[in-house]
Design a protein around this motif. Structure first.
Motif, PDB file in Angstrom:
ATOM      1  N   ALA A  67     -32.386  52.383  56.647  1.00  0.00           N
ATOM      2  CA  ALA A  67     -31.283  51.464  56.923  1.00  0.00           C
ATOM      3  C   ALA A  67     -30.691  50.929  55.622  1.00  0.00           C
ATOM      4  N   ASN A  68     -31.566  50.582  54.662  1.00  0.00           N
ATOM      5  CA  ASN A  68     -31.117  50.097  53.358  1.00  0.00           C
ATOM      6  C   ASN A  68     -30.316  51.178  52.628  1.00  0.00           C
ATOM      7  N   ALA A  69     -30.814  52.398  52.648  1.00  0.00           N
ATOM      8  CA  ALA A  69     -30.109  53.499  51.983  1.00  0.00           C
ATOM      9  C   ALA A  69     -28.759  53.757  52.631  1.00  0.00           C
ATOM     10  N   PHE A  70     -28.705  53.665  53.963  1.00  0.00           N
ATOM     11  CA  PHE A  70     -27.448  53.870  54.681  1.00  0.00           C
ATOM     12  C   PHE A  70     -26.448  52.766  54.349  1.00  0.00           C
ATOM     13  N   ALA A  71     -26.914  51.513  54.352  1.00  0.00           N
ATOM     14  CA  ALA A  71     -26.027  50.374  54.104  1.00  0.00           C
ATOM     15  C   ALA A  71     -25.495  50.366  52.668  1.00  0.00           C
ATOM     16  N   ASN A  72     -26.325  50.791  51.723  1.00  0.00           N
ATOM     17  CA  ASN A  72     -25.939  50.733  50.309  1.00  0.00           C
ATOM     18  C   ASN A  72     -25.509  52.077  49.737  1.00  0.00           C
ATOM     19  N   ASN A  73     -25.405  53.083  50.606  1.00  0.00           N
ATOM     20  CA  ASN A  73     -24.941  54.413  50.209  1.00  0.00           C
ATOM     21  C   ASN A  73     -25.795  55.022  49.086  1.00  0.00           C
ATOM     22  N   HIS A  74     -27.127  54.959  49.270  1.00  0.00           N
ATOM     23  CA  HIS A  74     -28.064  55.543  48.310  1.00  0.00           C
ATOM     24  C   HIS A  74     -28.641  56.840  48.878  1.00  0.00           C
ATOM     25  N   PRO A  75     -28.867  57.839  48.037  1.00  0.00           N
ATOM     26  CA  PRO A  75     -29.534  59.056  48.512  1.00  0.00           C
ATOM     27  C   PRO A  75     -31.031  58.795  48.739  1.00  0.00           C
ATOM     28  N   VAL A  76     -31.628  59.611  49.573  1.00  0.00           N
ATOM     29  CA  VAL A  76     -33.055  59.487  49.879  1.00  0.00           C
ATOM     30  C   VAL A  76     -33.755  60.819  49.712  1.00  0.00           C
ATOM     31  N   ALA A  77     -35.086  60.741  49.542  1.00  0.00           N
ATOM     32  CA  ALA A  77     -35.958  61.917  49.552  1.00  0.00           C
ATOM     33  C   ALA A  77     -36.960  61.695  50.677  1.00  0.00           C
ATOM     34  N   ILE A  78     -36.985  62.589  51.635  1.00  0.00           N
ATOM     35  CA  ILE A  78     -37.848  62.456  52.806  1.00  0.00           C
ATOM     36  C   ILE A  78     -38.910  63.538  52.774  1.00  0.00           C
ATOM     37  N   GLN A  79     -40.173  63.098  52.907  1.00  0.00           N
ATOM     38  CA  GLN A  79     -41.270  64.059  53.042  1.00  0.00           C
ATOM     39  C   GLN A  79     -41.663  64.083  54.511  1.00  0.00           C
ATOM     40  N   LEU A  80     -41.662  65.279  55.080  1.00  0.00           N
ATOM     41  CA  LEU A  80     -42.041  65.434  56.480  1.00  0.00           C
ATOM     42  C   LEU A  80     -43.556  65.481  56.614  1.00  0.00           C
ATOM     43  N   ALA A  81     -44.040  65.132  57.790  1.00  0.00           N
ATOM     44  CA  ALA A  81     -45.481  65.120  58.042  1.00  0.00           C
ATOM     45  C   ALA A  81     -46.035  66.520  58.264  1.00  0.00           C
ATOM     46  N   SER A  82     -45.179  67.486  58.541  1.00  0.00           N
ATOM     47  CA  SER A  82     -45.657  68.845  58.821  1.00  0.00           C
ATOM     48  C   SER A  82     -46.159  69.507  57.546  1.00  0.00           C
ATOM     49  N   ILE A  83     -47.196  70.315  57.725  1.00  0.00           N
ATOM     50  CA  ILE A  83     -47.774  71.038  56.600  1.00  0.00           C
ATOM     51  C   ILE A  83     -47.829  72.523  56.930  1.00  0.00           C
ATOM     52  N   SER A  84     -47.923  73.332  55.883  1.00  0.00           N
ATOM     53  CA  SER A  84     -47.998  74.782  56.057  1.00  0.00           C
ATOM     54  C   SER A  84     -49.407  75.160  56.518  1.00  0.00           C
ATOM     55  N   PRO A  85     -49.599  76.404  56.929  1.00  0.00           N
ATOM     56  CA  PRO A  85     -50.950  76.854  57.298  1.00  0.00           C
ATOM     57  C   PRO A  85     -51.956  76.730  56.150  1.00  0.00           C
ATOM     58  N   ASP A  86     -51.453  76.698  54.905  1.00  0.00           N
ATOM     59  CA  ASP A  86     -52.326  76.531  53.743  1.00  0.00           C
ATOM     60  C   ASP A  86     -52.672  75.077  53.481  1.00  0.00           C
ATOM     61  N   GLY A  87     -52.142  74.157  54.304  1.00  0.00           N
ATOM     62  CA  GLY A  87     -52.407  72.741  54.119  1.00  0.00           C
ATOM     63  C   GLY A  87     -51.524  72.085  53.076  1.00  0.00           C
ATOM     64  N   LEU A  88     -50.359  72.675  52.796  1.00  0.00           N
ATOM     65  CA  LEU A  88     -49.457  72.153  51.772  1.00  0.00           C
ATOM     66  C   LEU A  88     -48.201  71.565  52.407  1.00  0.00           C
ATOM     67  N   PHE A  89     -47.663  70.529  51.752  1.00  0.00           N
ATOM     68  CA  PHE A  89     -46.410  69.940  52.189  1.00  0.00           C
ATOM     69  C   PHE A  89     -45.252  70.728  51.604  1.00  0.00           C
ATOM     70  N   GLY A  90     -44.151  70.762  52.322  1.00  0.00           N
ATOM     71  CA  GLY A  90     -42.964  71.445  51.847  1.00  0.00           C
ATOM     72  C   GLY A  90     -42.147  70.557  50.924  1.00  0.00           C
ATOM     73  N   PRO A  91     -41.043  71.068  50.436  1.00  0.00           N
ATOM     74  CA  PRO A  91     -40.185  70.272  49.555  1.00  0.00           C
ATOM     75  C   PRO A  91     -39.528  69.132  50.323  1.00  0.00           C
ATOM     76  N   ASP A  92     -39.157  68.095  49.593  1.00  0.00           N
ATOM     77  CA  ASP A  92     -38.481  66.954  50.198  1.00  0.00           C
ATOM     78  C   ASP A  92     -37.118  67.364  50.727  1.00  0.00           C
ATOM     79  N   ILE A  93     -36.695  66.673  51.764  1.00  0.00           N
ATOM     80  CA  ILE A  93     -35.325  66.792  52.247  1.00  0.00           C
ATOM     81  C   ILE A  93     -34.553  65.684  51.558  1.00  0.00           C
TER      82      ILE A  93
END
Length: 123
Positions: A67-93
């Protein structure tokens, strides 16, 4: 024109026109040396970067940051909870928060369900 071995130009031309089958790249595959293969494998593994897990944030914290990022027009980096079969996280959105629905946040042209978000960083 006759060649020294007794073949005529017509015979050779007929062979290449009707009987010869070029194997394309197959004939070159044997030229890869172990050094080449090793270098290709290293490049492949370097491209498959790993992304460290950031702490799991509460849904309230995630909502407040977005909400803060939306109101102030700031970009965000989102890490998803899903992981690969190797147990690794993917790149941020990464991107700008464009809006919300009841269950999703819109980042650029992607709709991301709130429940799949692990961590948000306001950039």
């Amino acid at each position: 024109m006759n060649f020294q071995n007794g073949w005529s130009e017509e015979l050779v031309q007929n062979y290449f026109s009707h009987d010869y089958r070029d194997r394309g790249m197959t004939k070159w595959q044997g030229y890869y040396l172990s050094d080449h293969t090793s270098a290709l494998n290293k490049a492949k593994h370097a491209a498959a970067r790993t992304f460290p897990a950031r702490p799991q944030q509460s849904q309230e914290r995630i909502g407040a940051l977005l909400a803060n990022a939306f109101a102030n027009n700031h970009p965000v980096a989102i890490q998803l909870a899903s992981i690969s079969p190797d147990g690794l996280f993917g790149p941020d959105i990464m991107g700008m928060v464009r809006g919300y629905t009841e269950t999703d946040v819109v980042i650029g042209s992607d709709e991301i369900n709130f429940e799949t978000i692990r961590n948000v960083i306001v950039l």
